[in-house]
Design an enzyme around this catalytic site. Structure first.
Site, PDB file in Angstrom:
ATOM      1  N   ASP A 201       0.882  -1.164   0.000  1.00 25.70           N
ATOM      2  CA  ASP A 201       0.000   0.000   0.000  1.00 25.70           C
ATOM      3  C   ASP A 201       0.923   1.219   0.000  1.00 25.70           C
ATOM      4  OD1 ASP A 201      -2.505   1.433   0.194  1.00 25.70           O
ATOM      5  OD2 ASP A 201      -1.910   1.907   2.246  1.00 25.70           O
TER       6      ASP A 201
ATOM      7  N   GLU B 261      -1.332  -1.604  -4.930  1.00 27.98           N
ATOM      8  CA  GLU B 261      -2.580  -0.907  -5.199  1.00 27.98           C
ATOM      9  C   GLU B 261      -2.353   0.157  -6.264  1.00 27.98           C
ATOM     10  OE1 GLU B 261      -6.005  -0.311  -2.254  1.00 27.98           O
ATOM     11  OE2 GLU B 261      -4.762   1.486  -2.072  1.00 27.98           O
TER      12      GLU B 261
ATOM     13  N   ASP C 166      -2.502   1.239   6.769  1.00 29.50           N
ATOM     14  CA  ASP C 166      -1.724   0.947   5.559  1.00 29.50           C
ATOM     15  C   ASP C 166      -1.259  -0.513   5.535  1.00 29.50           C
ATOM     16  OD1 ASP C 166      -1.082   4.039   4.756  1.00 29.50           O
ATOM     17  OD2 ASP C 166      -0.900   3.698   6.915  1.00 29.50           O
TER      18      ASP C 166
END
EC number: 3.1.21.10
Length: 165
Positions: free
Chosen positions: A7, A67, A140
């Site tokens: 992330d 992501e 996160d």
């Protein structure tokens, strides 16, 4: 299959290495690489790059799942996240690891079964799927684990259809 989920963030980059075997998840390691806002951006990016490089060398994932960027009204934030994604992808490619990218919608769909799921629902499913005592913090980290789980689910489905990644 061993997957490193990422992330991306300049202040906090979440990561999580997950082993997926016989339809079961095992968390290998997870955490966050953090940088100080008072430090030069180039050095912050280098710190994140080296941290990821070390994680890849130590835990040897076969895949890196990251992501994708989502639209944000703050263009400076989008540019910075793009830079972090770039060094993350570079760390993987330099280590000979294949990279897959997933949208937040794809991650939610794969982890919760609903693409518009709330963040808390995704985090709870990460906890359940990985058999953790509590939801990983900061957010996160849970998000990075969700991206890794997403890849495992997506790859598993493609293999069943004869299109393994």
């Amino acid at each position: 299959m061993r997957v490193l989920g990422i992330d991306p963030g300049i202040a906090t980059l979440g990561y999580g290495v997950v082993e997926y075997k016989n339809n079961k998840f095992s968390p290998i390691v997870y955490g966050a690489i953090t940088t100080d806002a008072g430090v030069d951006k180039a050095f912050r990016l280098y710190t994140l790059y080296k941290g990821l490089e070390d994680i890849i060398k130590l835990y040897r994932p076969e895949i890196v799942a990251i992501e994708e960027l989502f639209y944000n009204k703050n263009s400076k934030t989008v540019i910075t996240i793009g830079e972090v994604r770039g060094i993350s992808i570079l760390a993987a490619v330099n280590s000979g690891v294949k990279v897959y990218e997933y949208t937040p919608l794809q991650v939610k769909q794969a982890v919760v079964g609903y693409g518009r799921a709330e963040k808390q629902q995704v985090q709870q499913m990460v906890k359940v799927l990985l058999n953790l005592d509590e939801i990983p913090k900061p957010d996160d980290v849970a998000d990075a684990l969700a991206v890794a789980i997403c890849h495992c689910h997506s790859n598993n489905m493609l293999e069943r259809l004869g299109y393994g990644r």
